[in-house]
Design a protein around this motif. Structure first.
Motif, PDB file in Angstrom:
ATOM      1  N   ALA A  15       0.448  -1.279   0.333  1.00  0.00           N
ATOM      2  CA  ALA A  15       0.193   0.124   0.383  1.00  0.00           C
ATOM      3  C   ALA A  15       0.714   1.304   0.003  1.00  0.00           C
ATOM      4  N   VAL A  16       0.721   2.105  -0.853  1.00  0.00           N
ATOM      5  CA  VAL A  16       1.044   3.775  -0.853  1.00  0.00           C
ATOM      6  C   VAL A  16      -0.301   4.508  -0.436  1.00  0.00           C
ATOM      7  N   ILE A  17       0.701   5.091   0.720  1.00  0.00           N
ATOM      8  CA  ILE A  17      -0.729   5.902   1.937  1.00  0.00           C
ATOM      9  C   ILE A  17       0.178   7.385   1.566  1.00  0.00           C
ATOM     10  N   PRO A  18      -1.164   8.073   1.079  1.00  0.00           N
ATOM     11  CA  PRO A  18      -1.139   9.412   0.784  1.00  0.00           C
ATOM     12  C   PRO A  18      -0.700  10.010   2.113  1.00  0.00           C
ATOM     13  N   ARG A  19       0.503  11.428   1.421  1.00  0.00           N
ATOM     14  CA  ARG A  19       1.135  12.658   2.081  1.00  0.00           C
ATOM     15  C   ARG A  19      -0.165  12.948   2.954  1.00  0.00           C
ATOM     16  N   HIS A  20      -1.274  13.860   2.665  1.00  0.00           N
ATOM     17  CA  HIS A  20      -1.648  14.219   3.182  1.00  0.00           C
ATOM     18  C   HIS A  20      -2.594  13.525   3.651  1.00  0.00           C
ATOM     19  N   THR A  21      -2.209  11.879   3.600  1.00  0.00           N
ATOM     20  CA  THR A  21      -3.850  11.374   4.603  1.00  0.00           C
ATOM     21  C   THR A  21      -3.144  10.879   5.771  1.00  0.00           C
ATOM     22  N   LYS A  22      -1.769  11.062   6.111  1.00  0.00           N
ATOM     23  CA  LYS A  22      -0.957  10.582   7.010  1.00  0.00           C
ATOM     24  C   LYS A  22      -0.776  11.791   8.143  1.00  0.00           C
ATOM     25  N   VAL A  23      -1.203  13.432   7.133  1.00  0.00           N
ATOM     26  CA  VAL A  23      -1.098  15.343   8.406  1.00  0.00           C
ATOM     27  C   VAL A  23      -2.891  14.796   8.428  1.00  0.00           C
ATOM     28  N   ILE A  24      -3.281  14.198   8.021  1.00  0.00           N
ATOM     29  CA  ILE A  24      -5.356  14.344   8.827  1.00  0.00           C
ATOM     30  C   ILE A  24      -4.912  13.506   9.615  1.00  0.00           C
ATOM     31  N   VAL A  25      -4.333  12.882  10.094  1.00  0.00           N
ATOM     32  CA  VAL A  25      -4.491  11.250  11.187  1.00  0.00           C
ATOM     33  C   VAL A  25      -3.087  11.783  12.013  1.00  0.00           C
ATOM     34  N   PHE A  26      -2.510  12.619  11.735  1.00  0.00           N
ATOM     35  CA  PHE A  26      -1.607  13.030  13.025  1.00  0.00           C
ATOM     36  C   PHE A  26      -2.243  14.181  13.540  1.00  0.00           C
ATOM     37  N   CYS A  27      -3.293  15.124  12.232  1.00  0.00           N
ATOM     38  CA  CYS A  27      -3.926  16.431  13.548  1.00  0.00           C
ATOM     39  C   CYS A  27      -4.982  16.101  13.774  1.00  0.00           C
ATOM     40  N   PHE A  28      -5.601  15.253  13.935  1.00  0.00           N
ATOM     41  CA  PHE A  28      -6.587  14.458  14.231  1.00  0.00           C
ATOM     42  C   PHE A  28      -6.418  13.527  15.826  1.00  0.00           C
ATOM     43  N   CYS A  29      -5.431  12.980  15.604  1.00  0.00           N
ATOM     44  CA  CYS A  29      -4.641  12.298  17.023  1.00  0.00           C
ATOM     45  C   CYS A  29      -4.083  13.333  18.052  1.00  0.00           C
ATOM     46  N   PHE A  30      -3.305  14.826  17.756  1.00  0.00           N
ATOM     47  CA  PHE A  30      -2.090  15.680  18.430  1.00  0.00           C
ATOM     48  C   PHE A  30      -3.795  16.405  18.719  1.00  0.00           C
ATOM     49  N   LEU A  31      -4.725  16.812  18.130  1.00  0.00           N
ATOM     50  CA  LEU A  31      -5.857  17.120  18.083  1.00  0.00           C
ATOM     51  C   LEU A  31      -6.762  16.874  19.562  1.00  0.00           C
ATOM     52  N   GLY A  32      -6.272  15.060  19.430  1.00  0.00           N
ATOM     53  CA  GLY A  32      -7.160  13.776  20.667  1.00  0.00           C
ATOM     54  C   GLY A  32      -6.675  14.336  21.831  1.00  0.00           C
ATOM     55  N   LEU A  33      -5.389  14.476  21.639  1.00  0.00           N
ATOM     56  CA  LEU A  33      -4.254  14.176  22.919  1.00  0.00           C
ATOM     57  C   LEU A  33      -4.363  15.702  24.053  1.00  0.00           C
ATOM     58  N   LEU A  34      -4.558  16.467  22.646  1.00  0.00           N
ATOM     59  CA  LEU A  34      -4.321  18.080  23.146  1.00  0.00           C
ATOM     60  C   LEU A  34      -6.594  18.312  23.772  1.00  0.00           C
ATOM     61  N   ALA A  35      -6.788  17.398  23.565  1.00  0.00           N
ATOM     62  CA  ALA A  35      -8.602  17.383  24.222  1.00  0.00           C
ATOM     63  C   ALA A  35      -8.015  16.912  26.082  1.00  0.00           C
ATOM     64  N   ASP A  36      -7.239  16.137  26.100  1.00  0.00           N
ATOM     65  CA  ASP A  36      -6.598  14.810  26.547  1.00  0.00           C
ATOM     66  C   ASP A  36      -5.860  15.663  27.737  1.00  0.00           C
ATOM     67  N   GLY A  37      -4.736  16.162  27.090  1.00  0.00           N
ATOM     68  CA  GLY A  37      -3.919  17.040  28.530  1.00  0.00           C
ATOM     69  C   GLY A  37      -4.517  17.584  28.869  1.00  0.00           C
ATOM     70  N   ALA A  38      -5.652  18.818  28.297  1.00  0.00           N
ATOM     71  CA  ALA A  38      -6.515  20.133  29.290  1.00  0.00           C
ATOM     72  C   ALA A  38      -7.409  19.405  29.800  1.00  0.00           C
ATOM     73  N   ASP A  39      -8.328  18.301  29.501  1.00  0.00           N
ATOM     74  CA  ASP A  39      -8.884  18.048  30.570  1.00  0.00           C
ATOM     75  C   ASP A  39      -8.510  16.849  31.806  1.00  0.00           C
ATOM     76  N   LEU A  40      -6.912  16.283  31.830  1.00  0.00           N
ATOM     77  CA  LEU A  40      -6.434  15.900  32.774  1.00  0.00           C
ATOM     78  C   LEU A  40      -6.205  17.191  33.971  1.00  0.00           C
ATOM     79  N   MET A  41      -5.365  18.161  33.194  1.00  0.00           N
ATOM     80  CA  MET A  41      -5.316  19.920  34.061  1.00  0.00           C
ATOM     81  C   MET A  41      -6.100  20.420  34.719  1.00  0.00           C
ATOM     82  N   LEU A  42      -7.231  19.802  33.536  1.00  0.00           N
ATOM     83  CA  LEU A  42      -8.558  20.952  34.694  1.00  0.00           C
ATOM     84  C   LEU A  42      -8.593  20.432  36.471  1.00  0.00           C
ATOM     85  N   LEU A  43      -8.818  19.528  36.647  1.00  0.00           N
ATOM     86  CA  LEU A  43      -8.867  19.220  37.794  1.00  0.00           C
ATOM     87  C   LEU A  43      -7.917  19.927  38.479  1.00  0.00           C
ATOM     88  N   SER A  44      -6.485  19.653  38.540  1.00  0.00           N
ATOM     89  CA  SER A  44      -5.998  20.260  38.914  1.00  0.00           C
ATOM     90  C   SER A  44      -5.683  21.522  39.161  1.00  0.00           C
TER      91      SER A  44
END
Length: 427
Positions: A15-44
């Motif tokens: 399989a040849v994975i298009p570069r734009h697909t990798k960028v979309i996956v990265f942005c999705f995961c990055f923003l997901g972890l951003l929300a995860d990190g923010a959520d953890l610190m709200l309690l602190s």
């Protein structure tokens, strides 16, 4: 080598994975972890307000962090299995929905027990997201650049800390802690928007297709042999790696979450900073942590995962007691910035280091089992620090967390080698 592994190896290479697909996956995961990190610190950042409004003891305040980590461990263990069974991208989507809606509901609670119950339920989603995001991204990136990409991905978590810090400074003094939690509903929009755009990785699709083929052909015994948990616990090498990573991840998270949970209270209570000054110092610490994570990725790709991870863990072990015993009004900011940089290194490296320790058939279950089994160990940290805060000081708790980081560096230095498996090739 069995047919499932051969199929999983062949399909991704073809399989040849298009570069734009990798960028979309990265942005999705990055923003997901951003929300995860923010959520953890709200309690602190809300702990001070919660202690005052609900009349919490230091132990109860610490126990909210322990409840969070315990639920994250349960959710992460299920999430790792679900990644192997249903797909990495699907798990990321549903965990975003669960923890966002659950965290927003915290703003409607009125006592310790209500808050603790809702926090437990919302944290089930939090626990799965780290495993699912890193497993998903690791299978789209080549070995040569994997740590750089995944370490940069971990910076999303720290950007989330910064977002939470800025929001806390802006919202809590004027509007109270409840509105801080209401903001957590926003990641639902991200999940709904991104779901149609993010594919499953070729390695997982190949392995999943082979399992379906075996089921259709009536080879039930073969399907059973490929069950991720059965393979993980039945293979001596995989079982040993699960144990080593559970201990390492547990010690790392014991120090990591203990510090996250209590550093704001330490700066306010024992160093006597006001709330706005404290959030300013935390911004400096987390900004340095972002650089530490990005540096860790580049260093790990150049010098090795193990060497970089151990360097960061031992450096953090030194700086935690240094903050307690060597701080002054003139140097505390510099100590926190240096600590933040070092503190980010193990977290930046662990995703790649760990995912490369398990093969495709068991990667989700292996990473999920080890990281979240480690969270069971880490769940004791906030409560233990709460007890030490009552009986001795929060600073003494930081010394204990430094000892945890020391052991966290020693275990992989002795027993966990680099690059045992390549996630992109399905090996």
């Amino acid at each position: 080598m069995d047919s499932l592994t051969l199929t999983a190896q062949a399909a991704p290479q073809a399989a040849v994975i298009p570069r734009h697909t990798k960028v979309i996956v990265f942005c999705f995961c990055f923003l997901g972890l951003l929300a995860d990190g923010a959520d953890l610190m709200l309690l602190s950042y809300s702990l001070g307000s919660l202690r005052q409004e609900f009349g919490l003891t230091p132990f109860q305040a610490g126990s909210l962090g322990s409840i969070t980590l315990a639920a994250m461990a349960i959710g992460g263990l299920y999430g790792g299995w679900a990644c192997d069974r249903f797909g990495r991208a699907k798990v990321v989507f549903w965990t975003l929905i669960i923890f966002s809606l659950g965290t927003a509901t915290l703003g409607l609670t009125h006592n310790y027990w209500q808050f603790a119950a809702v926090r437990f339920l919302s944290s089930l989603g939090l626990g799965s997201l780290f495993v699912a995001s890193n497993t998903l991204m690791s299978e789209f990136v080549s070995t040569r650049y994997r740590t750089t990409v995944l370490a940069t991905l971990q910076a999303g978590w720290t950007v989330g800390y910064l977002v939470a810090t800025v929001l806390a400074g802006a919202i809590i003094p004027g509007h109270g802690w409840r509105w801080l939690f209401f903001v957590a509903v926003l990641p639902v929009t991200l999940a709904l928007f991104a779901k149609p755009l993010v594919p499953e990785p070729p390695a997982w699709l190949a392995a999943h297709a082979e399992k379906n083929r075996l089921r259709r052909s009536g080879e039930a015994a073969a399907v059973k042999r490929q069950d991720a948990l059965r393979v993980l616990l039945g293979d001596p090498a995989a079982r040993r790696m699960l144990l080593l990573w559970t201990l390492t991840a547990g010690l790392m998270q014991f120090g990591y979450y203990g510090t996250n949970n209590w550093m704001p209270s330490y700066l306010e209570g024992e160093l006597h900073m006001n709330f706005k000054a404290m959030t300013g110092y935390m911004v400096g610490t987390y900004a340095a942590m972002i650089f530490g994570k990005v540096f860790s990725g580049m260093a790990a790709d150049r010098f090795g995962r193990r060497a970089t991870f151990v360097f960061g863990a031992l450096g953090t072990a030194i700086f935690l007691p240094a903050i307690v015993y060597l701080h002054s009004a003139g140097n505390i900011l510099y100590l926190l910035v240096a600590f933040g940089f070092l503190y980010g290194i193990p977290v930046g490296v662990v995703a790649t280091y760990m995912t490369e320790s398990f093969d495709t058939r068991v990667r989700g279950s292996g990473v999920g089992g080890a990281y979240n089994g480690g969270r069971v160990i880490a769940a004791f940290a906030p409560a233990i620090i709460g007890v030490l805060a009552s009986e001795v000081s929060i600073g003494m708790g930081f010394v204990v967390m430094g000892a945890a980081y020391l052991l966290c560096g020693v275990i992989p230095a002795l027993w966990i080698r680099d690059k045992l498996h390549d996630p992109q090739k399905g090996s």
